[in-house]
Motif scaffolding. Sequence first.
Motif, PDB file in Angstrom:
ATOM      1  N   TYR A  14       0.814  -1.217   0.000  1.00 49.42           N
ATOM      2  CA  TYR A  14       0.000   0.000   0.000  1.00 49.42           C
ATOM      3  C   TYR A  14       0.845   1.264   0.000  1.00 49.42           C
ATOM      4  CZ  TYR A  14      -3.921   3.090   0.938  1.00 49.42           C
ATOM      5  OH  TYR A  14      -4.862   4.074   0.835  1.00 49.42           O
ATOM      6  N   ARG A  15       1.886   1.270   0.828  1.00 48.56           N
ATOM      7  CA  ARG A  15       2.670   2.493   0.996  1.00 48.56           C
ATOM      8  C   ARG A  15       3.731   2.679  -0.075  1.00 48.56           C
ATOM      9  NH1 ARG A  15       2.954   4.480   6.215  1.00 48.56           N
ATOM     10  NH2 ARG A  15       4.146   6.150   5.231  1.00 48.56           N
ATOM     11  N   GLN A  16       4.315   1.580  -0.564  1.00 45.99           N
ATOM     12  CA  GLN A  16       5.392   1.696  -1.558  1.00 45.99           C
ATOM     13  C   GLN A  16       5.028   1.153  -2.930  1.00 45.99           C
ATOM     14  OE1 GLN A  16       6.799   0.317   1.723  1.00 45.99           O
ATOM     15  NE2 GLN A  16       7.045   2.496   2.165  1.00 45.99           N
ATOM     16  N   GLY A  17       3.863   0.548  -3.058  1.00 46.97           N
ATOM     17  CA  GLY A  17       3.515  -0.154  -4.272  1.00 46.97           C
ATOM     18  C   GLY A  17       3.210   0.751  -5.454  1.00 46.97           C
ATOM     19  N   PRO A  18       3.015   0.107  -6.614  1.00 44.40           N
ATOM     20  CA  PRO A  18       3.030  -1.334  -6.859  1.00 44.40           C
ATOM     21  C   PRO A  18       4.434  -1.925  -6.684  1.00 44.40           C
ATOM     22  CG  PRO A  18       1.914  -0.177  -8.647  1.00 44.40           C
ATOM     23  CD  PRO A  18       2.631   0.856  -7.844  1.00 44.40           C
ATOM     24  N   LEU A  19       4.482  -3.148  -6.141  1.00 39.50           N
ATOM     25  CA  LEU A  19       5.744  -3.845  -5.903  1.00 39.50           C
ATOM     26  C   LEU A  19       5.651  -5.266  -6.432  1.00 39.50           C
ATOM     27  CD1 LEU A  19       6.495  -2.881  -2.163  1.00 39.50           C
ATOM     28  CD2 LEU A  19       7.563  -1.899  -4.201  1.00 39.50           C
ATOM     29  N   SER A  20       6.796  -5.814  -6.843  1.00 37.10           N
ATOM     30  CA  SER A  20       6.864  -7.222  -7.235  1.00 37.10           C
ATOM     31  C   SER A  20       7.106  -8.077  -5.994  1.00 37.10           C
ATOM     32  CB  SER A  20       8.006  -7.427  -8.236  1.00 37.10           C
ATOM     33  OG  SER A  20       9.262  -7.213  -7.598  1.00 37.10           O
ATOM     34  N   ARG A  21       6.938  -9.374  -6.131  1.00 40.69           N
ATOM     35  CA  ARG A  21       7.225 -10.275  -5.014  1.00 40.69           C
ATOM     36  C   ARG A  21       8.686 -10.165  -4.601  1.00 40.69           C
ATOM     37  NH1 ARG A  21       3.338 -12.420  -8.115  1.00 40.69           N
ATOM     38  NH2 ARG A  21       1.618 -13.635  -7.178  1.00 40.69           N
ATOM     39  N   TYR A  22       9.567 -10.014  -5.575  1.00 38.82           N
ATOM     40  CA  TYR A  22      10.993  -9.880  -5.271  1.00 38.82           C
ATOM     41  C   TYR A  22      11.250  -8.627  -4.433  1.00 38.82           C
ATOM     42  CZ  TYR A  22      15.973  -8.969  -6.030  1.00 38.82           C
ATOM     43  OH  TYR A  22      17.298  -8.692  -5.845  1.00 38.82           O
ATOM     44  N   GLU A  23      10.629  -7.502  -4.828  1.00 40.99           N
ATOM     45  CA  GLU A  23      10.795  -6.258  -4.073  1.00 40.99           C
ATOM     46  C   GLU A  23      10.180  -6.366  -2.676  1.00 40.99           C
ATOM     47  OE1 GLU A  23      10.750  -2.845  -7.565  1.00 40.99           O
ATOM     48  OE2 GLU A  23       8.892  -3.928  -7.110  1.00 40.99           O
ATOM     49  N   PHE A 194       0.988  10.429   1.509  1.00 36.98           N
ATOM     50  CA  PHE A 194       0.759  10.737   0.099  1.00 36.98           C
ATOM     51  C   PHE A 194       1.336  12.072  -0.361  1.00 36.98           C
ATOM     52  CE2 PHE A 194      -3.203   8.614   1.730  1.00 36.98           C
ATOM     53  CZ  PHE A 194      -2.938   7.360   1.222  1.00 36.98           C
ATOM     54  N   GLY A 195       1.791  12.923   0.549  1.00 31.79           N
ATOM     55  CA  GLY A 195       2.126  14.286   0.183  1.00 31.79           C
ATOM     56  C   GLY A 195       3.552  14.693   0.487  1.00 31.79           C
ATOM     57  N   ALA A 196       3.696  15.905   1.008  1.00 30.43           N
ATOM     58  CA  ALA A 196       5.015  16.516   1.180  1.00 30.43           C
ATOM     59  C   ALA A 196       5.853  15.856   2.257  1.00 30.43           C
ATOM     60  CB  ALA A 196       4.844  18.005   1.509  1.00 30.43           C
ATOM     61  N   GLY A 197       5.249  15.016   3.095  1.00 29.64           N
ATOM     62  CA  GLY A 197       6.008  14.350   4.150  1.00 29.64           C
ATOM     63  C   GLY A 197       6.618  13.030   3.740  1.00 29.64           C
ATOM     64  N   ARG A 198       6.302  12.540   2.550  1.00 31.04           N
ATOM     65  CA  ARG A 198       6.780  11.213   2.140  1.00 31.04           C
ATOM     66  C   ARG A 198       8.302  11.150   2.167  1.00 31.04           C
ATOM     67  NH1 ARG A 198       3.915   8.162  -2.757  1.00 31.04           N
ATOM     68  NH2 ARG A 198       5.023   6.495  -1.683  1.00 31.04           N
ATOM     69  N   GLY A 199       8.812  10.053   2.729  1.00 29.42           N
ATOM     70  CA  GLY A 199      10.246   9.848   2.791  1.00 29.42           C
ATOM     71  C   GLY A 199      10.900  10.383   4.041  1.00 29.42           C
ATOM     72  N   ALA A 215       1.030  17.959  13.805  1.00 30.86           N
ATOM     73  CA  ALA A 215       1.267  16.534  13.961  1.00 30.86           C
ATOM     74  C   ALA A 215       2.775  16.323  14.063  1.00 30.86           C
ATOM     75  CB  ALA A 215       0.712  15.769  12.765  1.00 30.86           C
ATOM     76  N   LEU A 216       3.203  15.620  15.102  1.00 29.62           N
ATOM     77  CA  LEU A 216       4.622  15.365  15.330  1.00 29.62           C
ATOM     78  C   LEU A 216       4.926  13.925  14.941  1.00 29.62           C
ATOM     79  CD1 LEU A 216       4.945  16.973  18.893  1.00 29.62           C
ATOM     80  CD2 LEU A 216       5.178  18.089  16.655  1.00 29.62           C
ATOM     81  N   VAL A 217       5.923  13.745  14.094  1.00 31.50           N
ATOM     82  CA  VAL A 217       6.327  12.411  13.657  1.00 31.50           C
ATOM     83  C   VAL A 217       7.796  12.225  14.011  1.00 31.50           C
ATOM     84  CG1 VAL A 217       6.612  10.860  11.691  1.00 31.50           C
ATOM     85  CG2 VAL A 217       4.667  12.436  11.768  1.00 31.50           C
ATOM     86  N   THR A 218       8.096  11.184  14.769  1.00 35.78           N
ATOM     87  CA  THR A 218       9.478  10.907  15.163  1.00 35.78           C
ATOM     88  C   THR A 218       9.787   9.438  14.908  1.00 35.78           C
ATOM     89  OG1 THR A 218      11.052  10.906  17.009  1.00 35.78           O
ATOM     90  CG2 THR A 218       8.736  10.569  17.566  1.00 35.78           C
ATOM     91  N   GLY A 219      10.884   9.179  14.211  1.00 38.60           N
ATOM     92  CA  GLY A 219      11.236   7.817  13.863  1.00 38.60           C
ATOM     93  C   GLY A 219      10.195   7.139  12.997  1.00 38.60           C
ATOM     94  N   GLY A 220       9.458   7.934  12.222  1.00 38.71           N
ATOM     95  CA  GLY A 220       8.429   7.393  11.352  1.00 38.71           C
ATOM     96  C   GLY A 220       7.106   7.111  12.041  1.00 38.71           C
TER      97      GLY A 220
END
Length: 394
Positions: A14-23, A194-199, A215-220
Motif C-alpha cells: 500500500y505504501r510503496q507499491g506497486p511492488l513485485s514479489r521480489y521487491e 501521500f504528500g510533502a512528508g513522504r520519505g 502533527a509530530l512524527v518521530t522515527g516514522g
Amino acid sequence: MRRSNRSVILTSIYRQGPLSRYELGRETSLSAASVSNLVGELLEEGIVEEAGSVESDGGRPRVLLRVAPAFGYVVGAEVGETRVRVELFDLAMSVLATVVYPIETPKPAPELAVKYVLQGLDAVIAQAGVRADRVLGLGVAVAGVVEGPADAVVHAQTLGWDGVPLGAMLAAGTDIPIQVDNGANTLGQAEMWFGAGRGATDAVVALVGSGVGAALVTGGTSYRGTRSSAGEWGHTTIMYGGRRCRCGAEGCLEAYVGAEGVLDRYRLAGGSAARSDDDEAEFIALLGAVESSEVAAKVVEDTIGYLAAGFANLVNLVNPERIVLGGWSGLLLGERYLPELREAVGKHALHRPYAQVTIELCELGRDAVALGAATLPVLRLLREGGTTKRLAAS
C-alpha cells in the motif's frame, strides 16, 4: 505471526507499491516462500491485485502488485468551525463522493456535528452508489484533544466541548466502525503517506487555519504524548501576557497566526470593515490589500514573523528534518510568502538544526483533513493484515 506478516506485506504494497514479489522480499526481509504464500492469500481474497509487470535482469518479467482500489471503501469527515465536510474514497484514495454542510456558529453543539457527519455518511454512500456493508470505516477529524480511540472522548476548549463522548454519539447512529482523531493528526498522516512528508522519518506537519495545531512524527511514528494531546502547538506561549486566545490563555501562538486572530489584529489596526461570516474571503482580501495598505502589509509581515518564531521553536525543540505547512490560511500565506517565512525562521532558530530542516507546503490542498480522516480505517485494515469482520460477514 501470520497476521503480523500479512500486515507487513500489505502495508508495504500500500505504501510503496506497486511492488513485485521480489521487491516485497527485500522490503520486508521475509523469505521468498513466505512472500509467495501470503501474496497468494491476499490475491485470492481480492484485497491485492496484479498491476502490470516490469522487466527483470535476465529472467521473466516481474508481476507488480497493488491493493485493489474497489476491495472496500472508506469515509473521512472533517468537523470544522465553519463547515462539516464528508468524503467517500476507494482504497486508492480517489474521491468518489463529497458533501459539505455549512455551520453558522463558531462553536457548534456536539449534537449538530454528529447530525451532519451521520447525514453526510449516508449521503456520500448513496451518491457514490456503493453498498454500505462495503464501507470499512468512518474516520472523523475534530479540533482539540481526542482520547480514545475506542469510544473517543473530545476535549476542545475552543469549541466549548469538555469531555464530549463523540465516538459513542456517532456509533449510536451507524453500524459502520468509527474512529476519531485530532484534525492536525489526520492532516499529518495524509501528508506523510501521500504528500510533502513522504520519505521523512522526523517531521512536523503544521495545520494553520482558524485554529492552529501540529502533527509530530518521530522515527516514522506519530508522537502523541501520554494521553494523545501532544501537538497542541497553537497553544504554546509566543508572548507572555499577550493577546487572549480562544482557549482562555494569554499569548498563545494561535492568537497571532490563526486566521481569526490575524483578522482581529487587522480590524483593531483599523484596516478592515466590520466582521463578516466568511473568514476565508476576508483573509484573501487582507492579503490582496498588502500592496495598497500599510496596515495590511504590517499585519501580514507580523504574522509571518510570529509563524516563523513558532516554527523556530519546533526546529530547536524537536529537530525535524522537514516542516510541512498546511491548513487553509497557512497555504494562503505560504503560497505567497514561503521564501520570506523560511528566511525569518533562520533568524530565530539555532543555526545547526535550521540547516538540517526543510520547510515545505502541503501537497494535498486545503481539504486534506477529511482525506487524512479517511486514512484511519485504512490504517486499521493494514494493521489487521486485510482481515476485517465487517467484510467477512458481508
